[in-house]
Design a protein around this motif. Structure first.
Motif, PDB file in Angstrom:
ATOM      1  N   GLY A  46      44.183  47.120  36.108  1.00 32.77           N
ATOM      2  CA  GLY A  46      42.843  47.053  35.533  1.00 32.77           C
ATOM      3  C   GLY A  46      42.015  45.933  36.137  1.00 32.77           C
ATOM      4  O   GLY A  46      40.808  46.083  36.371  1.00 32.77           O
ATOM      5  N   ILE A  47      42.697  44.820  36.395  1.00 28.55           N
ATOM      6  CA  ILE A  47      42.009  43.675  37.011  1.00 28.55           C
ATOM      7  C   ILE A  47      41.515  44.052  38.408  1.00 28.55           C
ATOM      8  O   ILE A  47      40.365  43.818  38.777  1.00 28.55           O
ATOM      9  CB  ILE A  47      42.982  42.473  37.112  1.00 28.55           C
ATOM     10  CG1 ILE A  47      43.502  42.055  35.725  1.00 28.55           C
ATOM     11  CG2 ILE A  47      42.370  41.321  37.872  1.00 28.55           C
ATOM     12  CD1 ILE A  47      42.549  41.236  34.927  1.00 28.55           C
TER      13      ILE A  47
ATOM     14  N   THR B 261      38.666  46.685  38.407  1.00 24.71           N
ATOM     15  CA  THR B 261      37.385  46.067  38.056  1.00 24.71           C
ATOM     16  C   THR B 261      36.815  45.311  39.247  1.00 24.71           C
ATOM     17  O   THR B 261      35.619  45.411  39.554  1.00 24.71           O
ATOM     18  CB  THR B 261      37.574  45.110  36.866  1.00 24.71           C
ATOM     19  OG1 THR B 261      38.211  45.823  35.807  1.00 24.71           O
ATOM     20  CG2 THR B 261      36.242  44.579  36.385  1.00 24.71           C
TER      21      THR B 261
ATOM     22  N   ILE C  16      33.205  46.061  41.189  1.00 30.98           N
ATOM     23  CA  ILE C  16      32.161  45.053  41.420  1.00 30.98           C
ATOM     24  C   ILE C  16      31.913  44.903  42.913  1.00 30.98           C
ATOM     25  O   ILE C  16      30.776  44.843  43.390  1.00 30.98           O
ATOM     26  CB  ILE C  16      32.568  43.689  40.807  1.00 30.98           C
ATOM     27  CG1 ILE C  16      32.751  43.830  39.288  1.00 30.98           C
ATOM     28  CG2 ILE C  16      31.507  42.633  41.103  1.00 30.98           C
ATOM     29  CD1 ILE C  16      33.318  42.575  38.642  1.00 30.98           C
TER      30      ILE C  16
END
Ligand SMILES: Nc1ncnc2c1ncn2[C@@H]1O[C@H](COP(=O)(O)OP(=O)(O)O)[C@@H](O)[C@H]1O
Ligand SMILES: [Mg+2]
Lengths: 326, 249
Positions: A220-221, A224, A228
């Motif tokens: 998930g990190i 994300t 971005i």
């Protein structure tokens, strides 16, 4: 570290001073070159989030660069031809407002990054590189074979998009817009690398197994960060389309992915201002040597080789290290 | 005996033809240090990996605080309060000691999606991190990159990170490995205190440390537990003598 912030300040000052000098000297072409540096650096700042902080070797960032470009081009083209982009399920009009184009470009690039990231982040190492490359190539071939927006020939729009209160046709004003966005992206990356999110992202790059044992899921990190990253590079693509008032499949090609990666590596992987140094050097070489010989890219390749073999910290690493020793 | 925090029943795991874990049953009760000893290759690390979820077991159950956790992934188990240390030091080498431990505090807090405020300006991370660093005996080394630590210091960093998870159980895989006698003594004192915070499943080769620390000992040989008992019982156990202790002693 102190020395690195000095180098960063000098880089930024140079990026501002050169076009100002060009303005005074009446050299608009140099302003255009500086604008190109700012835009490429912005694309690199995007990639650097994934590559530098996250260790995610994306060889497909042209996908986001090109999508951002096509969003700008397509919206502008529809505006110019007074035709809505679509009427189903509801009417979407074209626009030539940068303030409307940018969010759409970032949204589209972000969605693409979410999709590509969700699939590619299940792999690692060379497979990750290949999957990101494959997705970008798919988009590239799609753009070539889709005739509606020029296909292989690309899409021209003759009027640069507008920004409230500015004359975007004035090179120095368009440069200023690009510079402000670059500064914004730098500020965001600076904040991210110090944040909790940045800590988890950089931790996962260094030792994913350990991060897992601390209760943090790297997937998930990383996803994300990838999103971005894609959004920032997508914004750069929209600016690049506006700079040239032209988009073509070239923006989606693996050459472009490679170039964005070169900006990051030349400047120094993971260095905040690395992409400015890298893009600046790239454009400088292209401009100085491109005229002398068509084979300037061979020289670029040699330079890359030297950086990768002997100066992992890139240009910024070399300069700041020298200062620390001396 | 109090209800076990960790209850393992009939756990089995094979690598091809090799039964690395063979119907292992084991309890960890509050307040105890339960040592797990056995020769190299007995399957101690493999057992730890199954408990924390790094490896999937083939059969059996793992209950943690009464809940079956065998289907949870490793991060979820960590968040429930299972802290482990690694046999081979496993830290973030570019991070400082403070960053390593702060990330552990962050993991336990469950809040990693914060993008703007600096992590090391966040008292909720830094204050506990400094406390655990001091507890593990690394005070004054906060700003040192983990890569520059000595071997013994890196073992202590592992302990500080495990502490920072504020766990319900510690699973420590050879924490003394490669430490000098002085380091082992320090760590023995730290572990002895640690049992107050949460029980410890301690895999360890250093028999002085095991006999000094353990409330109970289980002996693992070829993936099977051949004996469980107090220090004295294990010392007196003939099977253990021949299978394991006999070699060293
Ligand atoms: N991933 C793996 N694949 C195959 N065999 C393994 C794997 N991990 C461990 N083993 C084998 O399982 C046995 C137990 O290993 P391990 O748990 O590391 O022992 P210990 O920690 O007690 O020294 C050894 O024979 C080892 O070679
Ligand atoms: Mg082991």
């Amino acid at each position: 570290m102190l020395r690195e912030s000095w180098i960063n300040a000098v880089l930024l000052a140079a990026l501002v001073a050169v076009p100002l000098w060009a303005l005074a000297a009446g050299e608009p072409f140099v302003i255009t070159l500086a604008t190109k540096v700012a835009i490429f650096a912005l694309a690199g700042v995007g990639l650097n989030l994934a590559l530098g902080l996250g260790g995610l070797i994306s060889f497909g960032h042209a996908a986001f660069f090109g999508l951002g470009g096509y969003v700008a081009g397509i919206l502008a083209w529809h505006e110019a031809n007074a035709m809505p982009v679509t009427t189903l399920p509801f009417t979407i009009e074209g626009t030539n407002e940068m303030l409307a184009i940018w969010p759409v470009a970032m949204l589209v690039a972000g969605l693409a990054a979410a999709l590509i990231g969700a699939l590619s982040l299940r792999t690692s190492g060379v497979y990750f590189i290949m999957v990101t490359l494959a997705f970008a190539q798919m988009l590239y071939y799609f753009a070539i074979s889709w005739p509606a927006y020029g296909g292989e020939d690309g899409l021209s729009f003759y009027v640069r998009n507008t920004f409230p209160g500015a004359n975007t046709f004035d090179p120095i004003q368009f440069f200023a817009i690009c510079l402000v966005l670059l500064a914004g992206a730098l500020a965001l990356s600076w904040a991210i690398r110090r944040s909790r999110f940045g800590l988890a992202l950089m931790g996962a790059r260094q030792n994913a197994q350990r991060v897992v044992s601390l209760g943090i899921r790297p997937f998930g990190i990383r996803l994300t960060a990838f999103v971005i990253s894609g959004m920032i590079t997508g914004l750069a693509g929209a600016l690049y389309a506006d700079l040239n008032r032209f988009v073509s499949p070239q923006m989606l090609s693996w050459h472009m992915s490679g170039e964005i990666m070169i900006f990051v590596i030349l400047g120094g992987v993971g260095r905040l201002y690395g992409p400015i140094a890298g893009a600046g050097l790239f454009i400088l070489l292209e401009h100085l040597l491109g005229g002398v010989s068509e084979y300037w890219q061979a020289l670029l390749g040699l330079l890359l080789l030297v950086v990768v073999l002997f100066a992992r910290g890139g240009l910024i690493g070399v300069l700041s290290k020298e200062a620390r020793d001396g | 005996m109090a209800d076990p925090i960790l209850q393992i029943r009939g756990l089995s795991k094979s690598f091809g033809a090799l039964k690395a874990t063979d119907a292992v049953s084991l309890d960890l009760v509050p307040g105890e240090i339960h040592a797990l000893i056995g020769p190299n290759g007995a399957g101690k690390s493999t057992l730890i990996k199954q408990i924390v979820g790094e490896l999937r077991h083939d059969a059996g159950s793992i209950r943690f605080e009464g809940q079956e956790i065998g289907t949870l992934d490793a991060p979820a188990r960590a968040r429930l309060g299972l802290a482990r240390s690694f046999q081979v030091s496993s830290v973030m080498p570019e991070f400082t000691v403070l960053q390593n431990v702060a990330l552990a505090v962050q993991g336990a807090s469950g809040e990693s999606f914060r993008f703007l405020r600096p992590a090391l300006g966040d008292a909720a991370l830094v204050d506990p991190a400094r406390f655990h660093i001091a507890h593990a005996g690394l005070e004054g080394r906060e700003a040192v990159p983990a890569a520059d630590l000595s071997h013994g210091e890196r073992r202590k960093l592992e302990i500080a990170m495990a502490l920072a998870l504020r766990p319900q159980a510690f699973l420590l895989d050879e924490p003394m490995a490669g430490m000098g006698p002085e380091g082992s003594r320090q760590l023995t004192a730290i572990l002895s205190d640690l049992r107050e915070e949460a029980p410890i499943l301690l895999v360890e080769h250093d028999m002085d440390a095991v006999f000094a620390l353990a409330d109970r000992i289980s002996v693992l040989v070829y993936g099977r537990i051949i004996a469980t008992g107090t220090v004295d019982e294990i010392r007196a156990n003939a099977d253990v003598q021949s299978a394991y202790l006999g070699e060293d002693a």
